[in-house]
Design a protein around this motif. Structure first.
Motif, mmCIF file in Angstrom:
data_model
loop_
_atom_site.group_PDB
_atom_site.id
_atom_site.type_symbol
_atom_site.label_atom_id
_atom_site.label_comp_id
_atom_site.label_asym_id
_atom_site.label_seq_id
_atom_site.Cartn_x
_atom_site.Cartn_y
_atom_site.Cartn_z
ATOM 1 N N PHE A 241 0.809 -1.211 0.000
ATOM 2 C CA PHE A 241 0.000 0.000 0.000
ATOM 3 C C PHE A 241 0.844 1.264 0.000
ATOM 4 C CE2 PHE A 241 -2.771 -3.366 1.434
ATOM 5 C CZ PHE A 241 -3.857 -3.159 0.588
ATOM 6 N N TYR A 242 2.182 1.108 0.053
ATOM 7 C CA TYR A 242 3.043 2.285 -0.023
ATOM 8 C C TYR A 242 2.955 2.944 -1.387
ATOM 9 C CZ TYR A 242 6.391 -0.917 -2.259
ATOM 10 O OH TYR A 242 6.988 -1.834 -3.078
ATOM 11 N N ASP A 243 2.549 2.189 -2.399
ATOM 12 C CA ASP A 243 2.434 2.744 -3.746
ATOM 13 C C ASP A 243 1.032 3.305 -4.028
ATOM 14 O OD1 ASP A 243 1.333 0.219 -3.646
ATOM 15 O OD2 ASP A 243 2.172 -0.452 -5.541
ATOM 16 N N LYS A 244 0.173 3.291 -3.001
ATOM 17 C CA LYS A 244 -1.179 3.855 -3.060
ATOM 18 C C LYS A 244 -1.984 3.335 -4.262
ATOM 19 C CE LYS A 244 0.118 7.995 -0.563
ATOM 20 N NZ LYS A 244 1.537 7.896 -0.435
ATOM 21 N N PRO A 245 -2.231 2.018 -4.308
ATOM 22 C CA PRO A 245 -2.985 1.472 -5.440
ATOM 23 C C PRO A 245 -4.393 2.070 -5.501
ATOM 24 C CG PRO A 245 -2.821 -0.141 -3.673
ATOM 25 C CD PRO A 245 -1.961 1.010 -3.275
ATOM 26 N N LYS A 246 -4.823 2.330 -6.713
ATOM 27 C CA LYS A 246 -6.155 2.904 -6.911
ATOM 28 C C LYS A 246 -7.111 1.915 -7.566
ATOM 29 C CE LYS A 246 -4.442 7.627 -7.134
ATOM 30 N NZ LYS A 246 -3.301 7.296 -6.351
ATOM 31 N N ILE B 255 -2.824 -3.419 -8.045
ATOM 32 C CA ILE B 255 -2.406 -4.484 -7.126
ATOM 33 C C ILE B 255 -1.826 -5.662 -7.908
ATOM 34 C CG2 ILE B 255 -3.260 -6.165 -5.438
ATOM 35 C CD1 ILE B 255 -5.269 -3.935 -4.553
ATOM 36 N N ILE B 256 -2.463 -6.008 -9.004
ATOM 37 C CA ILE B 256 -1.972 -7.101 -9.860
ATOM 38 C C ILE B 256 -0.624 -6.727 -10.458
ATOM 39 C CG2 ILE B 256 -2.443 -8.425 -11.966
ATOM 40 C CD1 ILE B 256 -5.483 -8.023 -11.251
ATOM 41 N N ASP B 257 -0.488 -5.476 -10.905
ATOM 42 C CA ASP B 257 0.789 -5.014 -11.465
ATOM 43 C C ASP B 257 1.927 -5.166 -10.460
ATOM 44 O OD1 ASP B 257 -0.268 -4.315 -13.944
ATOM 45 O OD2 ASP B 257 -0.472 -2.186 -13.446
ATOM 46 N N HIS B 258 1.660 -4.839 -9.203
ATOM 47 C CA HIS B 258 2.700 -4.962 -8.180
ATOM 48 C C HIS B 258 3.154 -6.422 -8.045
ATOM 49 C CE1 HIS B 258 5.007 -3.665 -4.693
ATOM 50 N NE2 HIS B 258 4.649 -4.807 -4.146
ATOM 51 N N ILE C 135 7.160 -1.652 -14.125
ATOM 52 C CA ILE C 135 5.721 -1.813 -14.128
ATOM 53 C C ILE C 135 5.058 -1.015 -13.022
ATOM 54 C CG2 ILE C 135 3.886 -3.508 -13.736
ATOM 55 C CD1 ILE C 135 5.756 -5.556 -15.070
ATOM 56 N N GLU C 136 5.667 -0.973 -11.879
ATOM 57 C CA GLU C 136 5.000 -0.457 -10.686
ATOM 58 C C GLU C 136 5.946 0.442 -9.912
ATOM 59 O OE1 GLU C 136 2.173 0.171 -7.887
ATOM 60 O OE2 GLU C 136 1.852 -0.738 -9.828
ATOM 61 N N THR C 137 5.380 1.290 -9.097
ATOM 62 C CA THR C 137 6.153 2.176 -8.239
ATOM 63 C C THR C 137 6.946 1.359 -7.222
ATOM 64 O OG1 THR C 137 4.416 3.840 -8.442
ATOM 65 C CG2 THR C 137 5.996 4.138 -6.641
ATOM 66 N N ARG C 138 8.210 1.693 -7.090
ATOM 67 C CA ARG C 138 9.058 1.006 -6.130
ATOM 68 C C ARG C 138 9.210 1.852 -4.873
ATOM 69 N NH1 ARG C 138 11.349 -3.400 -8.477
ATOM 70 N NH2 ARG C 138 11.139 -3.489 -10.732
ATOM 71 N N TRP C 139 9.533 1.181 -3.788
ATOM 72 C CA TRP C 139 9.721 1.876 -2.522
ATOM 73 C C TRP C 139 10.913 2.817 -2.605
ATOM 74 C CZ3 TRP C 139 7.518 3.355 1.726
ATOM 75 C CH2 TRP C 139 8.311 3.781 2.800
ATOM 76 N N GLU C 140 10.706 4.051 -2.249
ATOM 77 C CA GLU C 140 11.791 5.028 -2.140
ATOM 78 C C GLU C 140 11.517 5.871 -0.915
ATOM 79 O OE1 GLU C 140 12.499 7.343 -5.656
ATOM 80 O OE2 GLU C 140 12.373 5.600 -6.946
ATOM 81 N N ASN C 141 12.548 6.138 -0.161
ATOM 82 C CA ASN C 141 12.386 6.931 1.051
ATOM 83 C C ASN C 141 13.487 7.958 1.138
ATOM 84 O OD1 ASN C 141 11.602 7.934 3.470
ATOM 85 N ND2 ASN C 141 11.964 6.062 4.617
#
Length: 186
Positions: A152-157, A162-165, A180-186
């Motif tokens: 949920f860190y990538d805020k799926p809409k 969710i499938i893409d992740h 494909i999907e947003t990766r975790w970055e901090n």
């Protein structure tokens, strides 16, 4: 050319295998070998807008799950990896005890004996101690267990987000570069 076997078993969540197959089709250097069991085909009709024939046409090669003489049932047929998405607990149990009841289980057993990459996307909840023991046994053999747990860190809409992740995680495990999907970055 990277050769990847995609198995779709009868657990709910056939969209995970379908989405992976669609994404792999975009890579010219990847050849896909598909096998689905009877219940996967039923779930595809129940859970998705697809017909099983549509899924078969997405793959480079397709094998009947009852054909234990198919090329993917032999260690002499060179493939790089196999992904079973979704993996039913029946399929997981069969693989964990070496019970080659169908082509999906046989091909997975070949991956293990040939020290090739095997990825399982187990679809069951809650997991019983038996399920966990089977998955643990396979993990100890080097099988990658990638359950479809959304982030949920990538805020799926959407459900597709969710499938893409999930597909991103599998492609990462296969060593296939993707954005494909947003990766975790901090």
């Amino acid at each position: 050319m990277k050769k990847i076997v995609i198995g779709i078993s009868g657990a709910s969540g056939s969209i995970y295998g379908i989405d992976l197959l669609k994404k792999l089709k975009q890579y010219k250097d990847v050849e896909t070998h598909l096998v689905m069991n009877k219940w996967a085909m039923e779930n595809i009709k129940l859970e998705t807008p697809y017909d099983p024939q549509n899924i078969i046409e997405m793959a480079d090669f397709y094998y009947d799950n009852n054909n234990l003489g198919a090329s993917i049932s032999s260690g002499s047929f060179q493939v790089d990896a196999m992904v079973i998405a979704p993996a039913s607990m029946k399929t997981v149990a069969g693989i964990s005890i070496g019970f080659d009841a169908d082509l999906i289980m046989r091909a997975a057993g070949v991956m293990i004996k040939e020290n090739k990459q095997l990825i399982l996307v187990p679809r069951e909840t809650p997991l019983s101690a038996i399920h966990l023991e089977n998955l643990t046994k396979l993990a100890k053999l080097g099988v990658h267990i990638i359950p479809p747990i959304p982030s949920f860190y990538d805020k799926p809409k959407t459900i597709q987000d969710i499938i893409d992740h999930q597909s991103m995680k599998i492609l990462d495990s296969l060593g296939i570069q993707n954005n494909i999907e947003t990766r975790w970055e901090n």
